[in-house]
Design a protein around this motif. Structure first.
Motif, PDB file in Angstrom:
ATOM      1  N   SER A  30      11.970   6.002   1.260  1.00  0.00           N
ATOM      2  CA  SER A  30      12.905   6.004   0.146  1.00  0.00           C
ATOM      3  C   SER A  30      12.850   7.605   0.628  1.00  0.00           C
ATOM      4  O   SER A  30      13.858   7.938  -0.355  1.00  0.00           O
ATOM      5  CB  SER A  30      12.804   5.428  -0.263  1.00  0.00           C
ATOM      6  OG  SER A  30      11.772   5.500  -1.244  1.00  0.00           O
ATOM      7  N   LYS A  31      11.558   8.487  -0.116  1.00  0.00           N
ATOM      8  CA  LYS A  31      11.179   9.858   0.097  1.00  0.00           C
ATOM      9  C   LYS A  31      10.219  10.332   0.445  1.00  0.00           C
ATOM     10  O   LYS A  31       9.713   9.558   1.444  1.00  0.00           O
ATOM     11  CB  LYS A  31      10.822  10.059  -1.549  1.00  0.00           C
ATOM     12  CG  LYS A  31      12.013   9.255  -2.793  1.00  0.00           C
ATOM     13  CD  LYS A  31      11.230  10.373  -4.000  1.00  0.00           C
ATOM     14  CE  LYS A  31       9.784   9.421  -3.938  1.00  0.00           C
ATOM     15  NZ  LYS A  31       8.995   9.400  -5.507  1.00  0.00           N
ATOM     16  N   LEU A  87       1.083  -1.099   0.143  1.00  0.00           N
ATOM     17  CA  LEU A  87      -0.001   0.056  -0.144  1.00  0.00           C
ATOM     18  C   LEU A  87       0.853   1.289   0.356  1.00  0.00           C
ATOM     19  O   LEU A  87       2.133   1.366   0.493  1.00  0.00           O
ATOM     20  CB  LEU A  87      -0.443  -0.077   1.332  1.00  0.00           C
ATOM     21  CG  LEU A  87      -1.325  -1.019   1.731  1.00  0.00           C
ATOM     22  CD1 LEU A  87      -2.537  -1.436   2.886  1.00  0.00           C
ATOM     23  CD2 LEU A  87      -2.956  -1.944   0.552  1.00  0.00           C
ATOM     24  N   ARG A  88       0.350   2.284  -0.854  1.00  0.00           N
ATOM     25  CA  ARG A  88       0.986   3.599  -0.742  1.00  0.00           C
ATOM     26  C   ARG A  88       0.586   4.722  -0.193  1.00  0.00           C
ATOM     27  O   ARG A  88      -0.365   5.034  -0.217  1.00  0.00           O
ATOM     28  CB  ARG A  88       1.807   3.733  -2.342  1.00  0.00           C
ATOM     29  CG  ARG A  88       2.110   5.481  -2.334  1.00  0.00           C
ATOM     30  CD  ARG A  88       2.589   5.320  -4.146  1.00  0.00           C
ATOM     31  NE  ARG A  88       3.593   6.528  -3.717  1.00  0.00           N
ATOM     32  CZ  ARG A  88       3.142   7.059  -4.593  1.00  0.00           C
ATOM     33  NH1 ARG A  88       1.901   7.485  -5.435  1.00  0.00           N
ATOM     34  NH2 ARG A  88       4.008   8.892  -5.414  1.00  0.00           N
ATOM     35  N   PHE A 135       5.836   7.018   1.758  1.00  0.00           N
ATOM     36  CA  PHE A 135       5.455   5.457   3.063  1.00  0.00           C
ATOM     37  C   PHE A 135       5.130   4.237   1.910  1.00  0.00           C
ATOM     38  O   PHE A 135       3.726   4.692   2.394  1.00  0.00           O
ATOM     39  CB  PHE A 135       5.046   6.254   4.061  1.00  0.00           C
ATOM     40  CG  PHE A 135       5.047   5.922   4.674  1.00  0.00           C
ATOM     41  CD1 PHE A 135       4.042   5.496   7.071  1.00  0.00           C
ATOM     42  CD2 PHE A 135       6.765   5.186   5.564  1.00  0.00           C
ATOM     43  CE1 PHE A 135       4.809   5.263   7.420  1.00  0.00           C
ATOM     44  CE2 PHE A 135       6.349   4.479   6.790  1.00  0.00           C
ATOM     45  CZ  PHE A 135       5.735   4.156   7.838  1.00  0.00           C
ATOM     46  N   LEU A 136       5.314   3.065   2.295  1.00  0.00           N
ATOM     47  CA  LEU A 136       4.711   1.916   2.002  1.00  0.00           C
ATOM     48  C   LEU A 136       4.979   1.102   2.790  1.00  0.00           C
ATOM     49  O   LEU A 136       5.800   1.195   3.579  1.00  0.00           O
ATOM     50  CB  LEU A 136       5.946   1.549   0.855  1.00  0.00           C
ATOM     51  CG  LEU A 136       6.281   2.387  -0.234  1.00  0.00           C
ATOM     52  CD1 LEU A 136       7.342   1.836  -1.267  1.00  0.00           C
ATOM     53  CD2 LEU A 136       4.814   2.654  -1.436  1.00  0.00           C
ATOM     54  N   TYR A 157       7.071  13.362   9.646  1.00  0.00           N
ATOM     55  CA  TYR A 157       6.104  11.981  10.174  1.00  0.00           C
ATOM     56  C   TYR A 157       4.901  11.817   9.318  1.00  0.00           C
ATOM     57  O   TYR A 157       4.005  12.116   8.644  1.00  0.00           O
ATOM     58  CB  TYR A 157       5.463  12.330  11.734  1.00  0.00           C
ATOM     59  CG  TYR A 157       6.738  13.163  12.429  1.00  0.00           C
ATOM     60  CD1 TYR A 157       7.173  14.391  13.214  1.00  0.00           C
ATOM     61  CD2 TYR A 157       7.425  12.052  13.394  1.00  0.00           C
ATOM     62  CE1 TYR A 157       7.893  14.284  13.984  1.00  0.00           C
ATOM     63  CE2 TYR A 157       8.155  13.014  14.368  1.00  0.00           C
ATOM     64  CZ  TYR A 157       8.236  13.778  14.486  1.00  0.00           C
ATOM     65  OH  TYR A 157       9.084  14.376  15.371  1.00  0.00           O
ATOM     66  N   MET A 158       5.082   9.842   9.381  1.00  0.00           N
ATOM     67  CA  MET A 158       4.663   9.745   8.258  1.00  0.00           C
ATOM     68  C   MET A 158       3.928   8.394   9.388  1.00  0.00           C
ATOM     69  O   MET A 158       5.026   8.122  10.090  1.00  0.00           O
ATOM     70  CB  MET A 158       4.566   9.307   7.295  1.00  0.00           C
ATOM     71  CG  MET A 158       4.822  10.343   6.016  1.00  0.00           C
ATOM     72  SD  MET A 158       5.017  10.411   4.347  1.00  0.00           S
ATOM     73  CE  MET A 158       3.540   9.932   3.984  1.00  0.00           C
ATOM     74  N   TYR A 159       2.345   8.160   9.206  1.00  0.00           N
ATOM     75  CA  TYR A 159       2.024   7.222  10.245  1.00  0.00           C
ATOM     76  C   TYR A 159       0.634   5.676   8.689  1.00  0.00           C
ATOM     77  O   TYR A 159       0.224   6.342   7.975  1.00  0.00           O
ATOM     78  CB  TYR A 159       1.090   7.410  11.267  1.00  0.00           C
ATOM     79  CG  TYR A 159       1.553   8.546  11.886  1.00  0.00           C
ATOM     80  CD1 TYR A 159       2.019   9.695  11.152  1.00  0.00           C
ATOM     81  CD2 TYR A 159       2.620   8.496  13.257  1.00  0.00           C
ATOM     82  CE1 TYR A 159       2.060  10.842  12.424  1.00  0.00           C
ATOM     83  CE2 TYR A 159       3.340   9.480  13.990  1.00  0.00           C
ATOM     84  CZ  TYR A 159       2.905  10.447  13.741  1.00  0.00           C
ATOM     85  OH  TYR A 159       3.353  11.540  14.275  1.00  0.00           O
TER      86      TYR A 159
END
Lengths: 114, 116
Positions: free
Chosen positions: B69-70, B21-22, B74-75, B31-33
């Motif tokens: 990676s960027k 999932l992307r 967030f995968l 921050y990503m969750y």
């Protein structure tokens, strides 16, 4: 054990009344507590944040209180409207430092009838 | 949805297959969750990221891996999907205030995953 508790039963009220939702927590000392709204099929949307040193916060028809002694936050919607019908989630920072992630309650569904 | 997109929005897959999932953001937030939301459990944190290549586990990380990676992507990968991973998956982002304190989170529209 650590718990965040919100009423699992839906809250049904009539249009124009004040809705009051409760969030209780145990074994946490959060630096802040947040409230989110979630509509069916959509992601939660941030509403209000209240810090540990604040007793009350207001935004338009919304009011949040935070009692760190009782370990409780109350979320009020005054002059409620059918469009306020949604699930409301409370969330806190579990490590109490503000540097951590959020832990969410399971939410309370609010139904406002015309 | 605050410049957050998730893809795919719906997916049906079979047990044992890998699924990715992307989550893509245009806000340049640090921050990503990844959360999953299930009836009776509410929102539970799977993994999160505090910068490019910096990730950490959440409450329910078993069976999931992530990569960043960027800044904008967030995968979330399910290496071998199981029926217990049938859920709605939400991505969220937040920015830090002052010396790294995270506050408001902004959520994406969600991905409905069904594992048969």
């Amino acid at each position: 054990s650590q718990k965040i508790e919100q009423n699992s039963e839906a809250l049904n009220i009539q249009e124009g009344k004040t809705a009051t939702l409760t969030c209780n927590y145990t074994n946490y000392s959060p630096a802040y507590l947040q409230w989110y709204r979630q509509d069916p099929g959509r992601g939660p949307v941030f509403l209000l944040l209240i810090r540990e040193n604040e007793k009350e916060k207001r935004k338009e028809r919304l009011k949040v209180t935070f009692d760190t002694t009782l370990k409780q936050s109350l979320f009020h919607i005054t002059a409620s409207q059918p469009a306020d019908s949604a699930t409301y989630l409370c969330a806190l920072d579990p490590r109490g430092s503000g540097y951590s992630t959020l832990t969410f309650g399971k939410g309370t569904m609010l139904l406002v009838s015309p | 949805d605050a410049g957050i997109t998730q893809s795919p929005r719906h997916k049906v897959t079979e047990t044992g297959t890998p699924v990715t999932l992307r989550c893509h953001q245009t806000e340049n937030h640090r921050y990503m969750y990844w959360y999953r939301q299930d009836p009776g459990h509410g929102l539970r944190l799977i993994h999160y990221s505090y910068g490019v290549k910096d990730t950490d586990k959440g409450e329910v990380s078993d069976g999931y891996s992530v990569s960043r990676s960027k800044t904008e992507d967030f995968l979330l990968t399910l290496e071998s999907a199981t029926s217990s991973q049938t859920s709605v998956y939400f991505c969220a982002i937040s920015e830090s205030i002052g010396s790294g304190i995270q506050e408001t989170q902004y959520f994406g529209p969600g991905t409905r995953l069904l594992v048969l």
